[in-house]
Scaffold this motif. Sequence first.
Motif, PDB file in Angstrom:
ATOM      1  N   MET A   1      33.382  23.183  37.594  1.00  0.00           N
ATOM      2  CA  MET A   1      33.421  23.594  36.193  1.00  0.00           C
ATOM      3  C   MET A   1      34.617  24.521  35.958  1.00  0.00           C
ATOM      4  SD  MET A   1      30.482  25.560  33.985  1.00  0.00           S
ATOM      5  CE  MET A   1      30.786  26.023  32.286  1.00  0.00           C
ATOM      6  N   THR A   2      35.437  24.193  34.954  1.00  0.00           N
ATOM      7  CA  THR A   2      36.630  24.978  34.666  1.00  0.00           C
ATOM      8  C   THR A   2      36.243  26.257  33.942  1.00  0.00           C
ATOM      9  OG1 THR A   2      37.942  22.960  34.475  1.00  0.00           O
ATOM     10  CG2 THR A   2      38.870  24.961  33.521  1.00  0.00           C
ATOM     11  N   GLN A   3      36.765  27.385  34.405  1.00  0.00           N
ATOM     12  CA  GLN A   3      36.513  28.655  33.749  1.00  0.00           C
ATOM     13  C   GLN A   3      37.428  28.816  32.545  1.00  0.00           C
ATOM     14  OE1 GLN A   3      35.334  32.254  36.179  1.00  0.00           O
ATOM     15  NE2 GLN A   3      36.819  31.315  37.534  1.00  0.00           N
ATOM     16  N   ARG A   4      36.992  29.608  31.593  1.00  0.00           N
ATOM     17  CA  ARG A   4      37.869  29.891  30.468  1.00  0.00           C
ATOM     18  C   ARG A   4      39.010  30.793  30.943  1.00  0.00           C
ATOM     19  NH1 ARG A   4      34.690  32.263  25.722  1.00  0.00           N
ATOM     20  NH2 ARG A   4      36.812  32.562  24.936  1.00  0.00           N
ATOM     21  N   PRO A   5      40.159  30.757  30.231  1.00  0.00           N
ATOM     22  CA  PRO A   5      41.356  31.466  30.716  1.00  0.00           C
ATOM     23  C   PRO A   5      41.158  32.938  30.998  1.00  0.00           C
ATOM     24  CG  PRO A   5      41.947  29.915  29.005  1.00  0.00           C
ATOM     25  CD  PRO A   5      40.452  29.898  29.068  1.00  0.00           C
ATOM     26  N   VAL A   6      40.383  33.649  30.171  1.00  0.00           N
ATOM     27  CA  VAL A   6      40.219  35.078  30.403  1.00  0.00           C
ATOM     28  C   VAL A   6      39.520  35.355  31.730  1.00  0.00           C
ATOM     29  CG1 VAL A   6      38.021  35.265  29.133  1.00  0.00           C
ATOM     30  CG2 VAL A   6      39.502  37.266  29.366  1.00  0.00           C
ATOM     31  N   MET A   7      38.588  34.483  32.124  1.00  0.00           N
ATOM     32  CA  MET A   7      37.903  34.664  33.395  1.00  0.00           C
ATOM     33  C   MET A   7      38.825  34.330  34.562  1.00  0.00           C
ATOM     34  SD  MET A   7      35.086  35.889  32.400  1.00  0.00           S
ATOM     35  CE  MET A   7      34.379  36.033  34.051  1.00  0.00           C
ATOM     36  N   GLU A   8      39.659  33.309  34.385  1.00  0.00           N
ATOM     37  CA  GLU A   8      40.624  32.968  35.435  1.00  0.00           C
ATOM     38  C   GLU A   8      41.637  34.098  35.613  1.00  0.00           C
ATOM     39  OE1 GLU A   8      42.387  29.143  34.920  1.00  0.00           O
ATOM     40  OE2 GLU A   8      40.590  28.152  35.677  1.00  0.00           O
ATOM     41  N   LEU A   9      42.053  34.711  34.510  1.00  0.00           N
ATOM     42  CA  LEU A   9      43.003  35.816  34.605  1.00  0.00           C
ATOM     43  C   LEU A   9      42.371  36.996  35.338  1.00  0.00           C
ATOM     44  CD1 LEU A   9      45.726  37.083  33.834  1.00  0.00           C
ATOM     45  CD2 LEU A   9      44.655  37.839  31.693  1.00  0.00           C
ATOM     46  N   ALA A  10      41.151  37.351  34.979  1.00  0.00           N
ATOM     47  CA  ALA A  10      40.477  38.463  35.650  1.00  0.00           C
ATOM     48  C   ALA A  10      40.302  38.185  37.134  1.00  0.00           C
ATOM     49  CB  ALA A  10      39.117  38.726  35.000  1.00  0.00           C
ATOM     50  N   SER A  11      40.129  36.909  37.485  1.00  0.00           N
ATOM     51  CA  SER A  11      39.875  36.539  38.881  1.00  0.00           C
ATOM     52  C   SER A  11      41.135  36.419  39.718  1.00  0.00           C
ATOM     53  CB  SER A  11      39.098  35.222  38.936  1.00  0.00           C
ATOM     54  OG  SER A  11      37.818  35.384  38.344  1.00  0.00           O
ATOM     55  N   THR A  12      42.302  36.743  39.148  1.00  0.00           N
ATOM     56  CA  THR A  12      43.519  36.776  39.975  1.00  0.00           C
ATOM     57  C   THR A  12      43.492  37.965  40.927  1.00  0.00           C
ATOM     58  OG1 THR A  12      44.705  37.944  38.203  1.00  0.00           O
ATOM     59  CG2 THR A  12      44.970  35.537  38.326  1.00  0.00           C
ATOM     60  N   ILE A  13      42.585  38.895  40.715  1.00  0.00           N
ATOM     61  CA  ILE A  13      42.283  39.929  41.712  1.00  0.00           C
ATOM     62  C   ILE A  13      41.023  39.476  42.414  1.00  0.00           C
ATOM     63  CG2 ILE A  13      41.520  42.302  42.064  1.00  0.00           C
ATOM     64  CD1 ILE A  13      43.309  43.171  39.823  1.00  0.00           C
ATOM     65  N   ARG A  14      41.098  39.271  43.718  1.00  0.00           N
ATOM     66  CA  ARG A  14      39.973  38.676  44.453  1.00  0.00           C
ATOM     67  C   ARG A  14      39.963  39.193  45.886  1.00  0.00           C
ATOM     68  NH1 ARG A  14      42.297  34.290  47.258  1.00  0.00           N
ATOM     69  NH2 ARG A  14      44.419  33.849  46.573  1.00  0.00           N
ATOM     70  N   HIS A  15      38.813  39.024  46.546  1.00  0.00           N
ATOM     71  CA  HIS A  15      38.712  39.484  47.932  1.00  0.00           C
ATOM     72  C   HIS A  15      39.408  38.485  48.860  1.00  0.00           C
ATOM     73  CE1 HIS A  15      35.574  36.608  49.268  1.00  0.00           C
ATOM     74  NE2 HIS A  15      35.135  36.684  48.039  1.00  0.00           N
ATOM     75  N   ASP A  16      39.876  38.973  49.994  1.00  0.00           N
ATOM     76  CA  ASP A  16      40.611  38.116  50.927  1.00  0.00           C
ATOM     77  C   ASP A  16      39.721  37.575  52.041  1.00  0.00           C
ATOM     78  OD1 ASP A  16      40.144  40.321  52.506  1.00  0.00           O
ATOM     79  OD2 ASP A  16      42.253  40.816  52.837  1.00  0.00           O
ATOM     80  N   GLY A  17      38.426  37.831  51.962  1.00  0.00           N
ATOM     81  CA  GLY A  17      37.502  37.340  52.973  1.00  0.00           C
ATOM     82  C   GLY A  17      37.366  38.242  54.172  1.00  0.00           C
ATOM     83  N   ALA A  18      38.151  39.325  54.206  1.00  0.00           N
ATOM     84  CA  ALA A  18      38.114  40.218  55.368  1.00  0.00           C
ATOM     85  C   ALA A  18      37.992  41.679  54.957  1.00  0.00           C
ATOM     86  CB  ALA A  18      39.358  40.016  56.213  1.00  0.00           C
ATOM     87  N   GLY A  19      37.525  41.910  53.743  1.00  0.00           N
ATOM     88  CA  GLY A  19      37.338  43.281  53.292  1.00  0.00           C
ATOM     89  C   GLY A  19      38.466  43.824  52.449  1.00  0.00           C
ATOM     90  N   GLY A  20      39.549  43.077  52.310  1.00  0.00           N
ATOM     91  CA  GLY A  20      40.665  43.525  51.487  1.00  0.00           C
ATOM     92  C   GLY A  20      40.691  42.813  50.150  1.00  0.00           C
ATOM     93  N   VAL A  21      41.711  43.095  49.360  1.00  0.00           N
ATOM     94  CA  VAL A  21      41.849  42.523  48.020  1.00  0.00           C
ATOM     95  C   VAL A  21      43.208  41.846  47.901  1.00  0.00           C
ATOM     96  CG1 VAL A  21      41.971  43.029  45.554  1.00  0.00           C
ATOM     97  CG2 VAL A  21      40.329  44.244  46.989  1.00  0.00           C
ATOM     98  N   LEU A  22      43.215  40.648  47.334  1.00  0.00           N
ATOM     99  CA  LEU A  22      44.441  39.905  47.080  1.00  0.00           C
ATOM    100  C   LEU A  22      44.747  39.905  45.595  1.00  0.00           C
ATOM    101  CD1 LEU A  22      43.936  36.723  49.329  1.00  0.00           C
ATOM    102  CD2 LEU A  22      45.457  38.662  49.769  1.00  0.00           C
ATOM    103  N   ASP A  23      46.031  39.871  45.265  1.00  0.00           N
ATOM    104  CA  ASP A  23      46.470  39.800  43.874  1.00  0.00           C
ATOM    105  C   ASP A  23      47.355  38.565  43.725  1.00  0.00           C
ATOM    106  OD1 ASP A  23      47.498  40.064  41.353  1.00  0.00           O
ATOM    107  OD2 ASP A  23      48.191  42.135  41.602  1.00  0.00           O
ATOM    108  N   ASP A  24      46.868  37.574  43.005  1.00  0.00           N
ATOM    109  CA  ASP A  24      47.641  36.334  42.817  1.00  0.00           C
ATOM    110  C   ASP A  24      48.907  36.551  41.992  1.00  0.00           C
ATOM    111  OD1 ASP A  24      45.852  34.789  44.268  1.00  0.00           O
ATOM    112  OD2 ASP A  24      44.633  34.295  42.511  1.00  0.00           O
ATOM    113  N   LEU A  25      48.992  37.681  41.311  1.00  0.00           N
ATOM    114  CA  LEU A  25      50.148  37.954  40.449  1.00  0.00           C
ATOM    115  C   LEU A  25      51.044  39.050  41.028  1.00  0.00           C
ATOM    116  CD1 LEU A  25      48.282  38.058  36.988  1.00  0.00           C
ATOM    117  CD2 LEU A  25      49.110  36.063  38.268  1.00  0.00           C
ATOM    118  N   ASP A  26      51.003  39.215  42.352  1.00  0.00           N
ATOM    119  CA  ASP A  26      51.740  40.333  42.950  1.00  0.00           C
ATOM    120  C   ASP A  26      53.244  40.123  42.965  1.00  0.00           C
ATOM    121  OD1 ASP A  26      51.699  38.339  44.844  1.00  0.00           O
ATOM    122  OD2 ASP A  26      51.262  39.662  46.545  1.00  0.00           O
ATOM    123  N   THR A  27      53.700  38.895  42.743  1.00  0.00           N
ATOM    124  CA  THR A  27      55.133  38.608  42.660  1.00  0.00           C
ATOM    125  C   THR A  27      55.373  37.629  41.518  1.00  0.00           C
ATOM    126  OG1 THR A  27      55.029  36.697  44.144  1.00  0.00           O
ATOM    127  CG2 THR A  27      55.411  38.866  45.167  1.00  0.00           C
TER     128      THR A  27
END
Length: 206
Positions: free
Chosen positions: A1-27
Amino acid sequence: MTQRPVMELASTIRHDGAGGVLDDLDTAEGTARWILRRSGLPAASLTPAQEPGGATEFVVDEEFRAAVIGVRRAVRALFARVVSPAPPSPADAHRLMPADEALALLNAAAAREPVAPQLHWPAEGPPAAGLLSAEGDPRVRLVAALARDAVDFLSGPQREQLRACHAPRCVRYFIRSHGRQEWCKPSCGNRARVARHYRRARNDDG
């Protein structure tokens, strides 16, 4: 199911699976990849009324990346306001933008693009609404469209179903699909139950 854009934008900050946080917009490159994977962004359906000198090339530079991140910061700050008094996502709980600044930024971003509603009605099929844009820069259109989707979401009934996932390592916000949903996805529920079982076992041993 496709998320609406605002939810996809908020989810560009996400966990890395090992306790850290990734930022899809870091560059700028990461931001470009995120946009290219999101063909459903509302900006893609907007047609400029005029583009002097021909079509504008879509270039992801630092100025554009900062504009997208600004909208994201405003969105996540207002998401934290929505879920209160429950705790917000731990990813940025310690550095949230003040709510009045978030509102001002979001409204300013949405207002950057002048648009007019358009009615489309094929010979066979139901009528549908669209938007006609007078903005020639697709980057401005995309930022404004993300902001408008956030305005629509935060002022609509779905806002009441917004939750922050508090499973171990998760930093996502999600829209609750049923009344008893506690986590954003089944894997988070599994981690939360395992962690809960571990805490109970440790307390029993103590």
